[in-house]
Structures are given as C-alpha cells and as structure tokens.
Design a protein around this motif. Sequence first.
Motif, mmCIF file in Angstrom:
data_model
loop_
_atom_site.group_PDB
_atom_site.id
_atom_site.type_symbol
_atom_site.label_atom_id
_atom_site.label_comp_id
_atom_site.label_asym_id
_atom_site.label_seq_id
_atom_site.Cartn_x
_atom_site.Cartn_y
_atom_site.Cartn_z
ATOM 1 N N PRO A 98 1.123 -1.182 0.065
ATOM 2 C CA PRO A 98 0.301 -0.313 0.034
ATOM 3 C C PRO A 98 0.687 1.318 -0.049
ATOM 4 C CG PRO A 98 -0.267 -1.400 1.767
ATOM 5 C CD PRO A 98 0.429 -2.358 0.984
ATOM 6 N N LYS A 99 1.923 0.866 1.053
ATOM 7 C CA LYS A 99 2.786 2.404 0.267
ATOM 8 C C LYS A 99 2.829 2.580 -0.951
ATOM 9 C CE LYS A 99 3.761 2.358 5.868
ATOM 10 N NZ LYS A 99 4.747 2.581 6.762
ATOM 11 N N THR A 100 3.460 1.788 -1.411
ATOM 12 C CA THR A 100 3.868 1.910 -3.201
ATOM 13 C C THR A 100 2.791 2.798 -3.810
ATOM 14 O OG1 THR A 100 5.400 -0.095 -2.885
ATOM 15 C CG2 THR A 100 4.688 1.239 -5.302
ATOM 16 N N ILE A 101 2.269 1.875 -3.711
ATOM 17 C CA ILE A 101 0.530 2.520 -4.113
ATOM 18 C C ILE A 101 0.606 4.568 -4.002
ATOM 19 C CG2 ILE A 101 -2.744 2.779 -3.916
ATOM 20 C CD1 ILE A 101 -1.843 -0.204 -3.777
ATOM 21 N N ILE A 102 0.673 4.533 -2.729
ATOM 22 C CA ILE A 102 0.285 5.666 -2.069
ATOM 23 C C ILE A 102 1.901 6.674 -2.225
ATOM 24 C CG2 ILE A 102 0.751 7.927 -0.138
ATOM 25 C CD1 ILE A 102 -0.227 5.347 1.684
ATOM 26 N N LYS A 103 2.660 6.546 -3.081
ATOM 27 C CA LYS A 103 4.163 7.254 -3.553
ATOM 28 C C LYS A 103 3.284 7.608 -4.514
ATOM 29 C CE LYS A 103 8.041 5.412 -0.063
ATOM 30 N NZ LYS A 103 8.820 4.984 -0.265
ATOM 31 N N TYR A 142 0.795 7.352 -6.558
ATOM 32 C CA TYR A 142 -0.654 8.731 -6.172
ATOM 33 C C TYR A 142 -0.573 9.945 -6.218
ATOM 34 C CZ TYR A 142 -4.300 5.705 -8.419
ATOM 35 O OH TYR A 142 -4.745 4.884 -9.516
ATOM 36 N N GLY A 143 0.644 9.769 -4.988
ATOM 37 C CA GLY A 143 1.598 11.379 -5.069
ATOM 38 C C GLY A 143 2.616 11.712 -6.152
ATOM 39 N N PHE A 144 3.187 10.772 -6.862
ATOM 40 C CA PHE A 144 4.217 10.976 -7.753
ATOM 41 C C PHE A 144 3.328 11.621 -8.195
ATOM 42 C CE2 PHE A 144 5.930 10.570 -11.956
ATOM 43 C CZ PHE A 144 7.223 11.059 -12.066
ATOM 44 N N GLY A 145 2.166 10.923 -9.342
ATOM 45 C CA GLY A 145 0.758 11.282 -10.471
ATOM 46 C C GLY A 145 0.428 12.651 -9.886
ATOM 47 N N ARG A 146 0.108 13.137 -8.752
ATOM 48 C CA ARG A 146 -0.583 14.211 -8.562
ATOM 49 C C ARG A 146 0.684 15.583 -8.487
ATOM 50 N NH1 ARG A 146 -5.239 14.846 -5.837
ATOM 51 N NH2 ARG A 146 -4.849 16.663 -5.113
ATOM 52 N N SER A 147 1.444 14.863 -7.776
ATOM 53 C CA SER A 147 2.677 16.267 -7.607
ATOM 54 C C SER A 147 3.127 16.422 -9.064
ATOM 55 C CB SER A 147 3.855 15.776 -7.107
ATOM 56 O OG SER A 147 4.546 14.809 -7.646
ATOM 57 N N THR A 148 3.111 15.426 -10.467
ATOM 58 C CA THR A 148 4.012 15.835 -11.790
ATOM 59 C C THR A 148 2.484 16.022 -12.838
ATOM 60 O OG1 THR A 148 3.362 13.376 -12.066
ATOM 61 C CG2 THR A 148 5.701 14.637 -11.376
ATOM 62 N N LYS A 149 1.773 16.311 -11.786
ATOM 63 C CA LYS A 149 0.569 16.393 -13.001
ATOM 64 C C LYS A 149 -0.496 16.058 -14.138
ATOM 65 C CE LYS A 149 0.097 21.079 -11.323
ATOM 66 N NZ LYS A 149 0.224 20.898 -9.283
ATOM 67 N N ILE A 150 0.438 14.243 -13.591
ATOM 68 C CA ILE A 150 0.105 13.044 -14.991
ATOM 69 C C ILE A 150 -1.505 13.049 -14.660
ATOM 70 C CG2 ILE A 150 0.213 11.031 -15.203
ATOM 71 C CD1 ILE A 150 3.626 11.098 -14.541
ATOM 72 N N ASP A 151 -2.230 13.742 -13.393
ATOM 73 C CA ASP A 151 -3.324 12.744 -12.549
ATOM 74 C C ASP A 151 -3.910 13.529 -11.706
ATOM 75 O OD1 ASP A 151 -5.622 11.629 -12.210
ATOM 76 O OD2 ASP A 151 -5.162 9.567 -12.345
ATOM 77 N N THR A 152 -4.405 14.395 -11.414
ATOM 78 C CA THR A 152 -4.595 14.929 -10.316
ATOM 79 C C THR A 152 -5.802 14.377 -9.863
ATOM 80 O OG1 THR A 152 -5.806 17.096 -11.278
ATOM 81 C CG2 THR A 152 -2.863 16.746 -10.927
ATOM 82 N N SER A 153 -6.285 13.689 -10.509
ATOM 83 C CA SER A 153 -7.904 13.519 -10.226
ATOM 84 C C SER A 153 -8.101 12.602 -8.858
ATOM 85 C CB SER A 153 -8.440 12.395 -12.053
ATOM 86 O OG SER A 153 -7.767 11.698 -11.464
ATOM 87 N N LEU A 154 -6.769 11.748 -8.214
ATOM 88 C CA LEU A 154 -7.941 10.877 -6.942
ATOM 89 C C LEU A 154 -6.363 11.319 -5.953
ATOM 90 C CD1 LEU A 154 -8.898 8.255 -5.231
ATOM 91 C CD2 LEU A 154 -7.484 7.090 -7.559
ATOM 92 N N GLU A 155 -6.083 11.407 -4.754
ATOM 93 C CA GLU A 155 -4.985 11.075 -4.024
ATOM 94 C C GLU A 155 -5.446 10.027 -2.773
ATOM 95 O OE1 GLU A 155 -3.440 14.162 -0.288
ATOM 96 O OE2 GLU A 155 -5.731 14.746 -1.371
ATOM 97 N N VAL A 156 -4.324 9.455 -3.003
ATOM 98 C CA VAL A 156 -4.999 7.841 -1.787
ATOM 99 C C VAL A 156 -3.759 7.939 -0.967
ATOM 100 C CG1 VAL A 156 -4.399 4.892 -2.282
ATOM 101 C CG2 VAL A 156 -4.962 6.699 -3.933
ATOM 102 N N THR A 157 -4.052 8.326 0.458
ATOM 103 C CA THR A 157 -3.273 8.784 1.862
ATOM 104 C C THR A 157 -3.961 7.756 2.205
ATOM 105 O OG1 THR A 157 -5.392 9.348 2.834
ATOM 106 C CG2 THR A 157 -4.209 11.429 1.077
ATOM 107 N N GLU A 158 -2.352 6.949 3.835
ATOM 108 C CA GLU A 158 -2.654 6.232 4.650
ATOM 109 C C GLU A 158 -4.487 6.041 4.831
ATOM 110 O OE1 GLU A 158 0.416 5.758 7.880
ATOM 111 O OE2 GLU A 158 2.045 6.486 6.466
ATOM 112 N N ASP A 159 -4.866 6.867 4.836
ATOM 113 C CA ASP A 159 -5.993 7.567 5.391
ATOM 114 C C ASP A 159 -6.996 6.572 3.778
ATOM 115 O OD1 ASP A 159 -5.405 8.290 7.639
ATOM 116 O OD2 ASP A 159 -6.425 9.984 7.168
ATOM 117 N N ASN A 160 -6.922 6.187 3.380
ATOM 118 C CA ASN A 160 -8.005 6.364 2.641
ATOM 119 C C ASN A 160 -7.108 4.636 1.816
ATOM 120 O OD1 ASN A 160 -6.887 6.793 0.382
ATOM 121 N ND2 ASN A 160 -8.320 8.602 -0.276
ATOM 122 N N VAL A 161 -6.388 4.112 2.012
ATOM 123 C CA VAL A 161 -5.516 3.336 0.852
ATOM 124 C C VAL A 161 -6.549 2.002 0.945
ATOM 125 C CG1 VAL A 161 -3.788 2.510 2.663
ATOM 126 C CG2 VAL A 161 -3.364 2.353 -0.404
#
Length: 122
Positions: free
Chosen positions: A15-20, A22-41
């Motif tokens: 799950p930590k890899t999934i969080i990373k 999606y974080g990369f996708g958001r930070s690079t604007k590849i995909d800002t539609s979804l935020e995956v965190t420890e709270d919702n992974v």
Amino acid sequence: ERILTKIYRWLMKYPKTIIKLYGFGRSTKIDTSLEVTEDNVQMFTDSMQASIINQTAIDDIAQLPLRIDIIHGLFDPLVIRPNLVKLANMTPTMTLTTIRASHVLNSVYTEAVIRVIAEQTA
C-alpha cells in the motif's frame, strides 16, 4: 490483461507504494484526480479488487441486448484496446470511439460523450 492483473495483485501487497505512485501522479500533474493516503488506501485497494481484478465487464457487456457506446482514451494505460476492438466486432449493438486522451476524465471526454449522444438522438 493478465499482466495488468498481476501488477495490481502485487501492488495490493504494498500500500505504501500505491500511495507514493499516486503522490507522484499528483505532484507531476499526470493525474490530479485522486489522492491516495494512508487514511484511504485500504478503501482504494478494496475498490481495485472489486472493480478491476474481479470485474467481468467485458463478458457482461457482450450479453446485453442494448446499444452500447464505449469511449476510451488512446493513451489510457489501463485500457486494453484489443479487448475492446474484439468486443465491438462481436457485438453488433456496440460502437467503439477512441479519443486522444488518457485515463483521466476531462473535457475531451465530455465533448466525445456529447457528440455520441447527439448522434444517437438525431
């Protein structure tokens, strides 16, 4: 399809890899539609299990006696285009529209959906 399923099954163990990712996708604007965190992974992986790994949509669609219009992005790494083409060729009530987009639903998809609806209601 088997390769993607194998990747998803592997990712679900990390799950930590999934969080990373999606974080990369958001930070690079590849995909800002979804935020995956420890709270919702966990919710995300449960959804991935139900909607991707265990899904039977291709087989289900082939059985429907309805007109079906599928719109997919040419650059969507999660869609296996040959499967959709095969399905469209086997299903006389189905049309397949490919647009220059990725996985994220955006204005390109909106325009395509409006065009398909307009064609069907004309």
